[in-house]
Design a protein around this motif. Structure first.
Motif, mmCIF file in Angstrom:
data_model
loop_
_atom_site.group_PDB
_atom_site.id
_atom_site.type_symbol
_atom_site.label_atom_id
_atom_site.label_comp_id
_atom_site.label_asym_id
_atom_site.label_seq_id
_atom_site.Cartn_x
_atom_site.Cartn_y
_atom_site.Cartn_z
ATOM 1 N N CYS A 52 2.622 19.670 16.619
ATOM 2 C CA CYS A 52 1.525 19.226 15.752
ATOM 3 C C CYS A 52 1.220 20.314 14.738
ATOM 4 O O CYS A 52 1.046 21.489 15.090
ATOM 5 C CB CYS A 52 0.290 18.908 16.586
ATOM 6 S SG CYS A 52 -1.173 18.532 15.588
ATOM 7 N N GLN A 53 1.161 19.953 13.476
ATOM 8 C CA GLN A 53 0.928 20.937 12.417
ATOM 9 C C GLN A 53 -0.510 21.445 12.406
ATOM 10 O O GLN A 53 -0.796 22.454 11.783
ATOM 11 C CB GLN A 53 1.268 20.324 11.060
ATOM 12 C CG GLN A 53 2.737 19.951 10.926
ATOM 13 C CD GLN A 53 3.052 19.356 9.572
ATOM 14 O OE1 GLN A 53 2.167 19.194 8.738
ATOM 15 N NE2 GLN A 53 4.319 19.023 9.346
ATOM 16 N N VAL A 54 -1.398 20.703 13.082
ATOM 17 C CA VAL A 54 -2.807 21.122 13.120
ATOM 18 C C VAL A 54 -3.069 22.029 14.316
ATOM 19 O O VAL A 54 -3.617 23.117 14.194
ATOM 20 C CB VAL A 54 -3.738 19.894 13.160
ATOM 21 C CG1 VAL A 54 -5.198 20.336 13.271
ATOM 22 C CG2 VAL A 54 -3.527 19.031 11.929
ATOM 23 N N HIS A 55 -2.660 21.543 15.531
ATOM 24 C CA HIS A 55 -2.962 22.294 16.748
ATOM 25 C C HIS A 55 -1.841 23.234 17.162
ATOM 26 O O HIS A 55 -1.998 24.001 18.112
ATOM 27 C CB HIS A 55 -3.250 21.317 17.892
ATOM 28 C CG HIS A 55 -4.384 20.378 17.609
ATOM 29 N ND1 HIS A 55 -4.192 19.052 17.279
ATOM 30 C CD2 HIS A 55 -5.726 20.575 17.570
ATOM 31 C CE1 HIS A 55 -5.359 18.470 17.079
ATOM 32 N NE2 HIS A 55 -6.305 19.367 17.236
ATOM 33 N N GLN A 56 -0.683 23.124 16.503
ATOM 34 C CA GLN A 56 0.465 23.978 16.808
ATOM 35 C C GLN A 56 0.902 23.838 18.262
ATOM 36 O O GLN A 56 1.342 24.800 18.885
ATOM 37 C CB GLN A 56 0.121 25.455 16.504
ATOM 38 C CG GLN A 56 -0.284 25.703 15.077
ATOM 39 C CD GLN A 56 0.788 25.278 14.071
ATOM 40 O OE1 GLN A 56 1.968 25.457 14.305
ATOM 41 N NE2 GLN A 56 0.337 24.690 12.970
ATOM 42 N N CYS A 57 0.746 22.626 18.815
ATOM 43 C CA CYS A 57 1.203 22.369 20.179
ATOM 44 C C CYS A 57 2.261 21.278 20.136
ATOM 45 O O CYS A 57 2.312 20.490 19.193
ATOM 46 C CB CYS A 57 0.045 21.974 21.089
ATOM 47 S SG CYS A 57 -0.799 20.471 20.544
ATOM 48 N N GLN B 136 10.655 -2.239 17.807
ATOM 49 C CA GLN B 136 10.699 -2.195 19.263
ATOM 50 C C GLN B 136 11.860 -1.328 19.739
ATOM 51 O O GLN B 136 12.996 -1.455 19.275
ATOM 52 C CB GLN B 136 10.841 -3.610 19.827
ATOM 53 C CG GLN B 136 10.726 -3.644 21.350
ATOM 54 C CD GLN B 136 10.749 -5.058 21.892
ATOM 55 O OE1 GLN B 136 11.224 -5.961 21.217
ATOM 56 N NE2 GLN B 136 10.238 -5.262 23.086
ATOM 57 N N GLY B 137 11.535 -0.419 20.667
ATOM 58 C CA GLY B 137 12.537 0.485 21.219
ATOM 59 C C GLY B 137 12.653 1.797 20.475
ATOM 60 O O GLY B 137 13.299 2.728 20.955
ATOM 61 N N ARG B 138 12.018 1.913 19.308
ATOM 62 C CA ARG B 138 12.094 3.166 18.542
ATOM 63 C C ARG B 138 11.100 4.181 19.102
ATOM 64 O O ARG B 138 10.057 3.820 19.643
ATOM 65 C CB ARG B 138 11.810 2.906 17.062
ATOM 66 C CG ARG B 138 12.896 2.079 16.378
ATOM 67 C CD ARG B 138 12.547 1.859 14.918
ATOM 68 N NE ARG B 138 13.560 1.099 14.213
ATOM 69 C CZ ARG B 138 14.595 1.625 13.588
ATOM 70 N NH1 ARG B 138 14.752 2.934 13.586
ATOM 71 N NH2 ARG B 138 15.473 0.874 12.963
ATOM 72 N N ARG B 139 11.450 5.455 18.918
ATOM 73 C CA ARG B 139 10.596 6.528 19.411
ATOM 74 C C ARG B 139 9.687 7.054 18.316
ATOM 75 O O ARG B 139 10.055 7.050 17.139
ATOM 76 C CB ARG B 139 11.458 7.663 19.970
ATOM 77 C CG ARG B 139 12.267 7.283 21.210
ATOM 78 C CD ARG B 139 13.077 8.456 21.722
ATOM 79 N NE ARG B 139 14.069 8.886 20.744
ATOM 80 C CZ ARG B 139 14.862 9.947 20.895
ATOM 81 N NH1 ARG B 139 14.733 10.688 21.965
ATOM 82 N NH2 ARG B 139 15.755 10.253 19.995
ATOM 83 N N PHE B 140 8.523 7.515 18.710
ATOM 84 C CA PHE B 140 7.626 8.183 17.772
ATOM 85 C C PHE B 140 6.845 9.250 18.533
ATOM 86 O O PHE B 140 6.870 9.306 19.763
ATOM 87 C CB PHE B 140 6.679 7.180 17.079
ATOM 88 C CG PHE B 140 5.734 6.468 18.036
ATOM 89 C CD1 PHE B 140 4.449 6.918 18.212
ATOM 90 C CD2 PHE B 140 6.164 5.345 18.713
ATOM 91 C CE1 PHE B 140 3.582 6.259 19.066
ATOM 92 C CE2 PHE B 140 5.303 4.672 19.564
ATOM 93 C CZ PHE B 140 4.005 5.130 19.752
ATOM 94 N N TYR B 141 6.165 10.122 17.799
ATOM 95 C CA TYR B 141 5.519 11.281 18.405
ATOM 96 C C TYR B 141 4.041 11.328 18.052
ATOM 97 O O TYR B 141 3.641 11.000 16.926
ATOM 98 C CB TYR B 141 6.195 12.574 17.955
ATOM 99 C CG TYR B 141 7.701 12.558 18.157
ATOM 100 C CD1 TYR B 141 8.253 12.780 19.412
ATOM 101 C CD2 TYR B 141 8.555 12.280 17.097
ATOM 102 C CE1 TYR B 141 9.627 12.738 19.625
ATOM 103 C CE2 TYR B 141 9.925 12.222 17.285
ATOM 104 C CZ TYR B 141 10.453 12.469 18.548
ATOM 105 O OH TYR B 141 11.799 12.420 18.729
ATOM 106 N N LEU B 142 3.217 11.755 19.015
ATOM 107 C CA LEU B 142 1.782 11.911 18.812
ATOM 108 C C LEU B 142 1.350 13.288 19.310
ATOM 109 O O LEU B 142 1.935 13.837 20.255
ATOM 110 C CB LEU B 142 1.003 10.842 19.560
ATOM 111 C CG LEU B 142 1.188 9.389 19.112
ATOM 112 C CD1 LEU B 142 0.411 8.456 20.027
ATOM 113 C CD2 LEU B 142 0.735 9.214 17.677
ATOM 114 N N CYS B 143 0.323 13.794 18.683
ATOM 115 C CA CYS B 143 -0.222 15.086 19.121
ATOM 116 C C CYS B 143 -0.677 14.969 20.577
ATOM 117 O O CYS B 143 -1.349 13.989 20.960
ATOM 118 C CB CYS B 143 -1.388 15.493 18.222
ATOM 119 S SG CYS B 143 -2.206 17.009 18.761
ATOM 120 N N SER B 144 -0.356 15.936 21.390
ATOM 121 C CA SER B 144 -0.728 15.881 22.809
ATOM 122 C C SER B 144 -2.230 16.035 23.022
ATOM 123 O O SER B 144 -2.738 15.733 24.095
ATOM 124 C CB SER B 144 0.020 16.976 23.586
ATOM 125 O OG SER B 144 -0.291 18.256 23.029
#
Length: 449
Positions: free
Chosen positions: A421-426, A440-448
């Motif tokens: 994450c560019q904000v929290h650097q985690c 459907q079936g595609r991957r994506f990323y979210l801040c933890s």
């Protein structure tokens, strides 16, 4: 043209009934209505539970209003068959058209009257359509106040439109029986309410005051079947109506009930209007010339405008103006050693490099192969470049280009790493799209976090 009204008692469960259960298709369901404007009440769904199959039915535009107080409660919808389209759409009964003096007569907070998703008001040019699921009293005195305040507000809205010279069509489940002939057991109804006059109830009196000869609207069902007491295999009360203002009588043809349509404890009712009328010059006047065929689609009630039904593919977010050029399969050609032949041998290679090289292909913060062949001597003592040096420089530049292209392709097919994450650097968490659709079936990323 046909307008149909149906208390569907749950849009999501209707396809469980025969014959709709065989195809599970909302298009088949709507097509069976054989109508241009299909008004549904008690859809009992929320926006987040509205599926693409319910919302985007081929050949129809779907407009929806949901309860904001209780999930899975009330709610109305209108499916308009193409190319017909309303000029404007609203879900509010309480608007600026209602005067402060009228608002002061209400016993209910006016804002609450518009919170249960009970109405869609649509301007079709020739008429203003009210698709309404009127409240029930629920046996509670406070709820009766709500019910009658709603009834009175609808009447006030209609009266103001009629006073302005507009025509009105009121359809829906009015939750009121007009006459004893409309009730399967009127004597029992008198006992249940403890009354001796069948119309001695607030909602029945309201309906009686709305209908001709006392009011401005015509009951199309009773007009077409003045003596009908019921239909085969039906034992109930007639509380579903299609009412029209008298200015539409010249267009009105007939009205009836669709007892053959299954899927609810209510039967659909419909009214047919002539498509064409003869005028004074014996010319045919088409009803579509008077109806809204507006191309305007900017309304929050149209399901096709919901962002969730405009889902973009994830690949659209990774488009780049810079394209990676695959490696040229042509092998490198070294120039001949003799000065006399080097010019002829290297000339085609030089023209190729001149046309393909551009400032956009320069690399930043990266050593090129050519840099390893730079002279270590003082610039002032460096020999003057020769044509062979130019040829070598061109070859080295082509090698660099291929090297960069190879790196690009290697990066492209490399297993992607989970970013931070560019904000929290985690480090982010990885997710997969489960919703049906192009992603459907595609991957994506979210801040933890």
């Amino acid at each position: 043209m046909r307008i149909l009204s149906w208390n569907i008692n749950g849009l999501a469960t209707t396809l469980q009934y025969h014959p709709w259960s065989e195809t599970k298709s909302y298009k088949n369901l709507l097509d069976a209505m054989e109508s241009d404007i299909i008004c549904l009440q008690e859809i009992k769904t929320q926006r987040q539970k509205l599926t693409r199959e319910m919302a985007l039915v081929d050949g129809y535009d779907g407009y929806f209003s949901y309860s904001k107080t209780k999930q899975g409660y009330s709610g109305v919808a209108v499916y308009v068959k193409s190319p017909l389209r309303p000029i404007s759409v609203d879900e509010r009964i309480i608007t600026n058209d209602l005067t402060p003096d009228f608002i002061a007569t209400l016993k209910t907070d006016p804002q609450l009257l518009d919170m249960e998703g009970r109405s869609l008001i649509m301007d079709f040019g020739l008429f203003v359509l009210f698709n309404i699921y009127f409240p029930n009293d629920g046996g509670d005195e406070g709820r009766m106040d709500f019910k009658m305040d709603y009834h009175h507000s609808v009447r006030e809205r209609m009266d103001r439109l009629l006073a302005d010279g507009r025509q009105v069509v009121l359809v829906g489940d009015i939750n009121a029986v007009h006459e004893e002939i409309d009730h399967c057991d009127p004597k029992q109804s008198l006992k249940d309410y403890g009354i001796t006059d069948f119309k001695d109830l607030p909602h029945r009196r309201w309906l009686d005051q709305v209908l001709v000869p006392k009011g401005p609207l015509l009951d199309t069902g009773r007009h077409s079947h003045p003596d009908r007491k019921g239909i085969p295999a039906n034992f109930g009360t007639r509380i579903d109506y299609i009412l029209i203002s008298q200015g539409l009588l010249r267009w009105f043809n007939k009205a009836d009930i669709r007892a053959d349509i299954m899927g609810s404890d209510h039967c659909p009712v419909y009214a047919d209007f002539w498509n064409t009328l003869p005028d004074e010059d014996d010319k045919r006047t088409n009803i579509m010339d008077f109806l809204g065929t507006s191309t305007a689609t900017i309304t929050p009630y149209l399901a096709a405008n919901y962002p969730e039904f405009k889902q973009k593919k994830l690949s659209t977010f990774f488009n780049s103006k810079k394209t990676i050029v695959p490696m040229d399969p042509t092998p490198l050609t070294l120039p001949l050693a003799s000065p006399s032949s080097s010019s002829a041998a290297a000339s085609p290679l030089k023209r190729q490099m001149t046309s393909s090289s551009s400032p956009s292909t320069k690399r930043q913060n990266q050593n090129t192969i050519k840099s390893f062949f730079s002279a270590a001597t003082n610039p002032s003592s460096t020999p003057k470049p020769t044509e062979d040096d130019d040829d070598l420089a061109s070859i080295l530049e082509q090698i660099d280009e291929r090297h960069e292209s190879t790196q690009g392709w290697s990066t492209l097919f490399q297993t992607p790493t989970i970013p931070s994450c560019q904000v929290h650097q985690c480090k982010c968490t990885e997710h997969t799209v489960n919703k049906k659709g192009p992603n459907q079936g595609r991957r994506f990323y979210l801040c933890s976090k």
